[in-house]
Design a protein around this motif. Structure first.
Motif, short mmCIF file in Angstrom:
data_model
loop_
_atom_site.label_atom_id
_atom_site.label_comp_id
_atom_site.label_asym_id
_atom_site.label_seq_id
_atom_site.Cartn_x
_atom_site.Cartn_y
_atom_site.Cartn_z
N UNK A 207 15.90 59.98 28.46
CA UNK A 207 16.44 60.33 29.78
C UNK A 207 16.71 59.08 30.62
N UNK A 208 15.77 58.15 30.64
CA UNK A 208 15.92 56.97 31.49
C UNK A 208 16.84 55.91 30.89
N UNK A 209 17.25 56.11 29.65
CA UNK A 209 18.23 55.22 29.04
C UNK A 209 19.66 55.71 29.23
N UNK A 210 19.80 56.88 29.86
CA UNK A 210 21.12 57.47 30.08
C UNK A 210 22.03 56.53 30.85
N UNK A 211 21.45 55.83 31.83
CA UNK A 211 22.25 54.95 32.69
C UNK A 211 22.89 53.81 31.90
N UNK A 212 22.29 53.44 30.77
CA UNK A 212 22.81 52.31 29.99
C UNK A 212 24.22 52.57 29.47
N UNK A 213 24.52 53.82 29.15
CA UNK A 213 25.84 54.13 28.60
C UNK A 213 26.93 54.07 29.66
N UNK A 214 26.54 54.29 30.93
CA UNK A 214 27.53 54.32 32.00
C UNK A 214 27.74 52.98 32.69
N UNK A 215 26.73 52.12 32.65
CA UNK A 215 26.79 50.89 33.43
C UNK A 215 28.02 50.02 33.14
N UNK A 216 28.38 49.76 31.88
CA UNK A 216 29.55 48.89 31.64
C UNK A 216 30.82 49.40 32.32
N UNK A 217 31.05 50.72 32.27
CA UNK A 217 32.26 51.26 32.90
C UNK A 217 32.19 51.18 34.42
N UNK A 218 30.99 51.40 34.97
CA UNK A 218 30.84 51.31 36.42
C UNK A 218 31.07 49.88 36.89
N UNK A 219 30.52 48.91 36.15
CA UNK A 219 30.74 47.50 36.48
C UNK A 219 32.23 47.17 36.47
N UNK A 220 32.93 47.71 35.47
CA UNK A 220 34.36 47.41 35.33
C UNK A 220 35.19 48.08 36.43
N UNK A 221 34.81 49.31 36.81
CA UNK A 221 35.57 50.05 37.81
C UNK A 221 35.36 49.49 39.22
N UNK A 222 34.15 49.01 39.51
CA UNK A 222 33.81 48.56 40.86
C UNK A 222 33.26 47.14 40.85
N UNK A 223 33.99 46.16 40.35
CA UNK A 223 33.45 44.80 40.24
C UNK A 223 33.07 44.19 41.58
N UNK A 224 33.73 44.65 42.66
CA UNK A 224 33.45 44.08 43.98
C UNK A 224 32.06 44.47 44.49
N UNK A 225 31.42 45.44 43.86
CA UNK A 225 30.09 45.88 44.28
C UNK A 225 28.97 45.10 43.59
N UNK A 226 29.30 44.30 42.58
CA UNK A 226 28.26 43.71 41.74
C UNK A 226 28.29 42.19 41.72
N UNK A 227 27.08 41.62 41.62
CA UNK A 227 26.95 40.20 41.32
C UNK A 227 27.42 39.95 39.90
N UNK A 228 27.88 38.76 39.58
CA UNK A 228 28.21 38.44 38.19
C UNK A 228 26.97 38.62 37.31
N UNK A 229 27.14 38.92 36.01
CA UNK A 229 25.99 39.06 35.11
C UNK A 229 25.10 37.83 35.15
N UNK A 230 23.79 38.08 35.10
CA UNK A 230 22.83 36.98 35.08
C UNK A 230 22.31 36.59 36.43
N UNK A 231 22.90 37.15 37.52
CA UNK A 231 22.43 36.78 38.86
C UNK A 231 21.55 37.89 39.43
#
Length: 231
Positions: A207-231
């Protein structure tokens, strides 16, 4: 600045700084104050009819939580979502909640299982109509598990860590798989009721790993909401 529809009255008798912190925290988590939004001590103090000191206290606490960035001589701004913080919070949450459900399944409590099944029914109703309410019910479900296991302090720790995860959840309401998440909650309750610790642990980890499948697409759709990877 704050949305015009936000209530700005401070309740008497409760610390002003804590109330301001809660109001601003909720606005940031719900993305009503998106990354880059500038907040002004003087404007907020005037809007809430309070002194600047409690506003400053709220800013400091939100900064410590990674939600605001205080730039001397430049202003205070809503921070972007830290991808690293999201992943770390998910990792810690999985470890803690896996142990919580194992404890509950080792000694099943009929009253708890009945309460959780009532919550599941509410989740099913919200899953088709109200994503915002579903998230509230989801929070209640996991808090109920922690409280029942005598791990309220562990849940408080999780709540402090998962603030960036919550921002992602509200950012992705349209893709929020509520029906699927309710089914996963049901599997957790079934395993607890059956007294099967291994199945309960397996269910909550999945259940708690569900978010892992969605994160890459969310990062790609809304890049202005996220720090670059590693920060």
């Amino acid at each position: 600045m704050l949305p015009e529809t936000i209530a700005t009255k401070i309740a008497p008798g409760a610390p002003v700084g804590s109330q301001l912190h809660g109001i601003l925290r909720e606005l940031i988590i719900h993305n009503e104050l998106p990354p880059g939004s500038r907040l002004s001590e003087s404007e907020l103090a005037a809007r809430f009819a309070v002194s600047r000191q409690p506003v400053r206290e709220a800013f400091i606490k939100l900064s410590e939580e990674g939600l605001l960035e205080i730039r001397p001589q430049r202003g205070t701004f809503v921070r972007r979502i830290s991808q690293a913080a999201v992943m770390d919070a998910r990792f810690v949450r999985e470890a803690i909640e896996a142990d919580i459900v194992k404890l509950l399944a080792e000694k099943p409590d009929a009253g708890l299982v009945e309460e959780l099944r009532l919550q599941l029914q509410e989740q099913r109703e919200a899953a088709t109509t109200d994503a915002d309410r579903f998230i509230t019910l989801d929070e209640l479900f996991h808090k109920t598990l922690a409280d029942a296991a005598g791990k309220a302090r562990a849940w408080a720790l999780i709540e402090g860590l998962k603030v960036q995860m919550d921002r992602v959840r509200y950012l992705s309401l349209l893709r929020f798989p509520m029906v699927k998440l309710t089914a996963q909650h049901t599997a957790i309750v079934d395993a607890i009721g059956a007294g099967d610790p291994k199945a309960a642990e397996r269910a909550v980890r999945g259940h708690l790993r569900e978010i892992l499948s969605d994160l890459p697409e969310i990062f790609e759709e809304k890049p202005e909401f996220f720090d670059p990877p590693g920060r």
